[in-house]
Enzyme design. Structure first.
Site, short mmCIF file in Angstrom:
data_model
loop_
_atom_site.label_atom_id
_atom_site.label_comp_id
_atom_site.label_asym_id
_atom_site.label_seq_id
_atom_site.Cartn_x
_atom_site.Cartn_y
_atom_site.Cartn_z
N ASN A 244 0.82 -1.20 0.00
CA ASN A 244 0.00 0.00 0.00
C ASN A 244 0.87 1.26 0.00
OD1 ASN A 244 -1.88 2.01 0.40
ND2 ASN A 244 -3.05 0.90 1.93
N ASP A 245 1.42 1.60 1.15
CA ASP A 245 2.13 2.87 1.25
C ASP A 245 3.34 2.94 0.31
OD1 ASP A 245 0.38 3.79 3.20
OD2 ASP A 245 1.50 2.82 4.79
#
Lengths: 476, 102
Positions: A400-401
């Site tokens: 994700n990040d």
């Protein structure tokens, strides 16, 4: 028997040599497997040699503690899952810090109480006839302080990653309180160094040091834990080296210092890869709500597994971007099966690994290796980023990040400036995602709203299995 | 007997050694190497054994016992998890295509 101490010293020398050679071998993929065996031989040699030291008492309890500690740790180390490796490293590291602190405690109490005989035969006596010098006392106190902080902090890190402590403990005035505890510990330490060695002050000193380790680590979020574990690893190394000076034990000095230095560098590398300064990790923490999440234009566009499979099957280049979420879902075997099927169809598949994918740098490589992915298919961020514009499909699973374009475009984002995988530059992006929520750090991801991104909702393992099935059915 | 500047020299040289070992490590080995260095500071076990062996008071014996217990846990646990991780780094098979793993 005058030669016996010399023989022990020679064994320590060999052990130190084996540690350094072992670590050196561990730093290359081809020789890494042998490296741990070398270091292990060094440890065995040093431990056996220590039994030969003349004048050691309490050999019964010593053997019992040795056997018990070894058995429990060996058993737990054997059965833990690969995904849980980071917290096990934290745990074992904490034990080492605790042992260093215990040595400090025994030495300090020994200086305070009865006669202590050093390896070279000189003796300290209680009445202060031959009081310990300030330097050994200072080293013992400092090593004990660092060891105790590392012990308490590592146990907190373990509990957090294990999921036993899933909330950050934050209260007003926390920094001031932590500083106060540290100052109190240092002040008591100074009293001890000054020669006022009484059991109550020694006990209070350790209580304060342990409290500081707890308090310092509790407010740190799970995403930052790898950096913290690495830092405590370096701290334990330093504590071991300091206690080694006190005990005049060369193997401890050298091994501890090498680990302290190597661990410090590793900590810096990790912090850099996460775009966090060490000070920020220790004293900052992500802003609690991450700015409340500014609205991102666009919408999340779903895709069915069959469509996603077809998209990849007819692509020329596919990049698979795994994150810790994939490992949690135990999807790495399915993902590798998917990659194999694609390769059989002539698709060029590579795995793109962010430096902090997983829970520690390199953790994802371990997890992929466990599933049988050969490492020439695995590409680092710097290698794969220029390839994304010519990549037809990027499959993001559990990351994700580290693929969030906001890190490059939004100065207000807490992850702004963090190096990311340029997944958004690929022609098509498929994101396997459990739901619509935000990630580990609670930050919205602009990638999910990009025009070329499609979201395949579902558990990582199930979604990968669907893709595999869909791919197989393409051929009828 | 190690004292004063000799100790400082040992400290400096060992620190450079540690720094150099890590400086050129590929990212894929960071986790195993951190685990490996975690194992290496398990040498604290030896110090704990000496501390216990020389302890004179019940307090010293109890804490020394604890130290040996913890130190043995550090060394044994560190070894097992490192070895398990490294076992997975097998040279890539010819099917891998690149062939650089040899």
């Amino acid at each position: 028997m005058a030669w016996l101490p010399t023989l022990v010293k020679a064994c320590y020398f060999l052990a130190a040599l084996l540690f350094i050679l072992g670590l050196k071998r561990m730093s290359s993929p081809r020789t890494a497997r042998g490296g741990i065996a070398w270091a292990g031989a060094g440890m065995l040699l040093a431990t056996l040699a220590t039994f030969a030291l003349p004048g050691l008492q309490h050999r019964g309890p010593m053997l019992a503690a040795l056997a018990l500690g070894t058995a429990v740790a060996w058993w737990s180390g054997r059965r833990v899952a690969m995904t849980a490796m980071p917290q096990m490293v934290a745990l074992y590291n904490g034990l080492g810090g605790g042992a260093a602190a215990a040595i400090g405690a025994v030495e300090l109490a020994g200086f305070a109480g009865a006669t202590v005989t050093l390896l070279d035969g000189s003796a300290f006596t209680a009445s202060g006839v031959e009081a310990p010098g300030t330097v050994p006392l200072a080293l013992a106190v400092l090593g004990a302080l660092i060891g105790a902080v590392s012990f308490a902090g590592s146990l907190v890190a373990f509990a957090k990653l294990q999921g036993w402590l899933d909330r950050r403990l934050v209260f007003p005035g926390q920094r001031a309180a932590n500083l106060l505890v540290l100052l109190a510990a240092l002040a008591l330490g100074a009293v001890l160094i000054g020669g006022q060695l009484a059991l109550p002050s020694i006990t209070a000193f350790f209580a304060l040091a342990l409290a500081f380790g707890l308090l310092m680590t509790l407010p740190i979020g799970g995403a930052d834990m790898p950096v913290v574990i690495s830092l405590y690893n370096a701290c334990t190394g330093l504590a071991v080296a300091l206690e080694g000076f006190v005990l005049q034990n060369e193997a401890m000095i050298i091994a501890g210092t090498v680990v302290g230095a190597a661990g410090s560098l590793l900590t810096q590398l990790m912090a850099k890869a996460m775009n966090r300064s060490l000070a920020n990790v220790l004293f900052g923490g992500f802003a609690a709500a991450a700015g409340g999440g500014r609205a991102i234009a666009g919408s999340q566009k779903p895709i069915e597994a069959a469509d996603a499979a077809a998209m990849m099957a007819y692509a020329e280049r596919v990049a698979i971007v795994p994150g810790y979420g994939m490992a949690v879902a135990q999807a790495q075997h399915k993902v590798w099966e998917l990659a194999r099927l694609l390769r059989e169809r002539g698709v060029k598949v590579r795995f793109a690994i962010h430096p902090v994918a997983g829970r520690m740098p390199g953790h994802m490589n371990v997890l992929l290796a466990e599933a049988g992915v050969p490492y020439d298919l695995i590409a680092d961020m710097d290698d794969i980023n220029p390839e994304f514009p010519v990549t037809d499909v990027a499959l993001v699973i559990g990351a994700n990040d580290v693929v969030n374009p906001l890190a490059k475009t939004d100065p207000a984002s807490p992850i702004y400036g963090m190096p990311i995988l340029d997944v958004a530059a690929a022609k098509q992006v498929i994101v396997i995602k459990r739901g619509r929520g935000t990630g580990f750090a609670g930050i919205e991801n602009a990638l999910f709203y990009a025009d070329n991104a499609r979201l395949l909702y579902g558990d990582g393992q199930a979604a990968a299995a669907e893709l595999v099935a869909a791919l197989k059915s393409l051929d009828g | 007997m190690i004292d004063g500047f000799l100790a400082l020299y040992i400290f400096m040289l060992a620190a450079f050694t540690g720094y150099e070992i890590i400086a050129r490590v590929p990212v894929i080995l960071h986790t195993p190497l951190m685990s490996g260095s975690n194992f290496v500071h398990g040498i604290v076990l030896v110090g704990a054994m000496v501390a216990l062996g020389r302890a004179q008071t019940p307090f010293g014996i109890a804490v020394g016992f604890l130290g040996v217990l913890l130190g043995a846990g550090n060394a044994a646990g560190g070894y097992v998890v490192t070895a398990r991780m490294l076992q997975m780094f097998k040279a890539s098979r010819p099917a891998g295509g690149g062939g650089e793993g040899r």
